[in-house]
Enzyme design. Structure first.
Site, PDB file in Angstrom:
ATOM      1  N   ASP A  69       0.825  -1.205   0.000  1.00 41.82           N
ATOM      2  CA  ASP A  69       0.000   0.000   0.000  1.00 41.82           C
ATOM      3  C   ASP A  69       0.864   1.261   0.000  1.00 41.82           C
ATOM      4  OD1 ASP A  69      -2.356   1.458   0.014  1.00 41.82           O
ATOM      5  OD2 ASP A  69      -3.225   0.361   1.694  1.00 41.82           O
TER       6      ASP A  69
ATOM      7  N   ASP B  82     -10.756   1.903  -3.123  1.00 41.40           N
ATOM      8  CA  ASP B  82     -11.251   1.633  -1.775  1.00 41.40           C
ATOM      9  C   ASP B  82     -12.773   1.617  -1.736  1.00 41.40           C
ATOM     10  OD1 ASP B  82      -8.789   1.324  -0.618  1.00 41.40           O
ATOM     11  OD2 ASP B  82      -8.718   3.298   0.324  1.00 41.40           O
TER      12      ASP B  82
END
Length: 691
Positions: free
Chosen positions: A446, A514
């Site tokens: 990430d 997301d």
């Protein structure tokens, strides 16, 4: 292999349906000849013999709009692809040296005193890869202010239309098309990573539809700050220039003997509309970009939306058992397993299992997951650090910062200066040790904040960190993949903030957004599919109502069929799912495994875009096809419209496995839709097999 004219000054590269031609004039000017439908070498030579217009000779440059790689300096007014300076001078006045052509493409070499420039060309199917190598052969330093990968020249057309993918966090990859006007349109990222705001891709057409018409597309393979400029010049010609960095304030300083190779800027011409262009891009990435693309990606479970930071070995084990029961093949522990990571305020940089949550490390949980028949994965964010961490307390100078300025925090974290060799070595030791300590099969990598205070006070050329951070990221990923060849990697950046051909050449899939709302995802996935294949597009089934984003209620059926359009994952709290939901989930997972080879490896046809009513996509591979359809809304009793399928043999017959009906290849699929869709926010899967 490129074709070369007898005089050695005209070159032609050809793919299955397209050609690309360029020519070196008697004045050693490298000019563009052709990019489009396939032509012969004789055609390229005829184009080379056609003289340019002399209109407005006192006020316009005969090179503008014709040059393959415009440099700064000389009789040019267009945006330069190359801008350099030394202590003595600025700009480039280069001369041609030689060329080399072989099975790996074409290389043209130029020189300007101590600067050596090599332009690279390589044909991959109908995709032309272009990049540039710059080497300082002089005795003193040379500064690269701008070093774009390539400039693309389009043929003269009226009414060009520009397509791009724009967005923001949780709303990435949304497609927009608009008329191209005179002047420049610039997209890019100033943020240190590819960014949520634009994917580094553009397409131009005049009157294309989904399955008809000419489309020109360009995609940049770079995971840092970048820029693509689309310019309609005064004489109506169009050029597209793109590469590393957003402005021209300086990229790198090359010492004597040093070189810089730009990322690939790939171009594609298609006469099969936007759908044909997409299928060509997908085939190119599966064949030449994505590692091990011929291997289907497993169904995964990710713990993030189920647990957030509140995790433990026992709790993860419970989720793992439930995940295995519904057919999950890869179990991923997300954020919260390491250091003092009980929230987003601490722990980043300390890549050791939290002793309270995992007293014996990750190996016992990994072994349990393997015993359940699944692979084991973890989440990391190596390029970041929390000020509340052992790493930052020991090395506060390892982050990007400016002397005398506040260190800006987002999500309570700072950006490590990965351009530093000591930071690179630390991360290698931490991650290599982690992957050696437990049987890890998968890493979700990430990157949750952008560059802001991009300073490096102790370096004589601190702005190089913008480029060298990304080069170090690539080198670290390459080193880890070589040392741990069985480990797959996913690129994530707060969702879709780092998606490009550069990161895809080093990772196995990407986290698309997301936003896991299944209705929003239809738009995001529609845009994503313009350039990237379903084989890399991770998509999750999460809980309803969608508590993280919008509170929308959706059926498990709709959520699954939405996520089945890519690499299927599950991210809901399985401990709270009812037995009925778990049984239904198992049915959907089993169905996905049946159609997975078609979705991940097949040709994509976008039958209807997600415009508010019925939307659908179709995948075709060999004698099989599958349609995923979503009914977003019905008004005034309108019936479900029919779908005309694509990519099938019009002379063959196909059996619909859901209804038992037999259809001809050029079929309007209607009955299966009407029986499969029963109301708003509903979805269905229809499979066809040639008989």
């Amino acid at each position: 292999m490129p074709e070369i004219a007898d005089n050695g000054r005209t070159w032609l590269l050809s793919g299955p349906t397209s050609s690309y031609a360029l020519h070196l004039t008697e004045a050693d000017e490298l000019v563009h000849l052709h990019w489009g439908p396939g032509i012969a070498l004789a055609d390229a030579e005829a184009l080379a013999a056609f003289p340019p217009s002399e209109r407005g000779a006192s006020f316009e440059s005969p090179l503008d709009g014709r040059e393959e790689y415009p440099v700064e300096g000389g009789p040019r007014f267009v945006r330069p692809a190359l801008s350099v300076r030394t202590d003595e001078r600025r700009g480039t006045e280069w001369s041609y040296e030689d060329f080399e052509a072989d099975g790996d493409g074409l290389r043209l070499r130029f020189r300007d005193a101590g600067l050596a420039v090599t332009l690279h060309y390589r044909m991959r199917g109908d995709v032309v890869e272009r990049w540039t190598t710059l080497r300082n052969d002089g005795e003193g330093p040379l500064e690269l202010l701008r070093a774009d990968s390539a400039t693309w020249t389009l043929p003269e057309r009226d009414d060009w239309r520009l397509s791009q993918l724009h967005g923001r966090w949780a709303a990435e990859s949304r497609l927009t098309r608009s008329a191209l006007t005179y002047g420049e349109q610039v997209i890019g990222s100033r943020r240190g990573h590819t960014g949520h705001q634009h994917l580094p891709w553009v397409a131009l057409d005049t009157d294309a539809t989904e399955e008809r018409g000419e489309v020109y597309g360009c995609a940049l393979g770079w995971s840092g700050t970048w820029r693509i400029a689309v310019a309609q010049l005064p004489d109506a010609r169009v050029q597209i220039t793109g590469g590393v960095g957003y402005d021209d304030s300086g990229l790198l300083r090359l010492a004597a003997g040093e070189s810089f190779t730009t990322p690939v800027f790939a171009g594609l011409w298609s006469d099969a509309g936007f759908g044909g262009a997409s299928r060509a891009w997908h085939a190119y990435q599966r064949a030449y970009v994505v590692p091990d693309a011929e291997q289907d990606r497993p169904v995964l479970f990710n713990s993030w939306e189920a647990t957030y930071f509140d995790i433990s070995e026992e709790q993860q084990g419970t989720l793992a058992r439930r995940a295995a029961a519904i057919g999950v093949e890869l179990f991923v522990v997300d954020d919260g397993w390491f250091g003092a990571r009980t929230g987003d305020h601490a722990g980043l940089g300390d890549w050791r299992p939290n002793p309270d949550r995992f007293p014996n490390g990750l190996k016992p949980l990994a072994d349990q997951v393997h015993d359940l028949g699944m692979q084991f994965g973890i989440w990391v964010e190596p390029e970041m650090v929390n000020p509340d961490s052992e790493l930052y307390r020991a090395h506060p100078d390892w982050v990007q910062f400016q002397y005398g300025r506040k260190r800006t925090e987002f999500r309570n974290q700072l950006v490590l200066n990965l351009a530093r060799e000591d930071v690179q070595e630390y991360l290698w030791e931490q991650l290599h040790g982690l992957l050696s300590s437990a049987p890890v099969d998968y890493v979700k990598w990430d990157f949750n904040r952008c560059f802001t205070d991009a300073g490096w006070p102790d370096d004589p050329y601190p702005q190089r960190l913008w480029v060298d951070h990304v080069r170090a990221l690539y080198a670290l990923l390459d080193r880890l993949r070589a040392a741990h060849p069985g480990v797959a990697f996913e690129s994530c950046s707060g969702g879709g903030g780092r998606i490009d051909l550069g990161i895809m050449s080093r990772t196995d899939q990407v986290w698309t957004s997301d936003n896991t709302d299944p209705l929003d995802r239809l738009d995001i996935q529609h845009g994503f599919s313009q350039i990237h294949p379903a084989r890399v597009m991770a998509a999750w089934v999460t809980d309803s109502p969608n508590a993280q984003l919008n509170g929308r209620v959706s059926s498990l059926r709709f959520r699954f069929v939405s996520a089945m359009a890519g690499v299927l994952g599950v991210g809901g709290d399985l401990s709270q799912w009812s037995e009925e939901e778990l049984v239904e989930a198992r049915r959907w997972v089993d169905l996905y495994k049946e159609i997975r080879p078609l979705v991940q490896q097949g040709d994509l046809y976008r039958l209807r875009p997600p415009a508010g009513g019925l939307s659908a996509v179709q995948y075709v591979r060999g004698d099989e096809s599958v349609v995923l359809a979503w009914l977003q809304a019905q008004r005034f009793g309108e019936p479900v419209p029919a779908l005309r399928l694509r990519g099938l043999d019009p002379t063959a017959s196909y059996e619909c496995r859901e209804t038992g009906e037999v259809h001809r290849g050029a079929v309007l699929l209607h009955h299966g839709l009407r029986t499969g869709l029963r109301g708003d926010l509903d979805a269905t899967v229809i499979r066809l097999r040639r008989i």
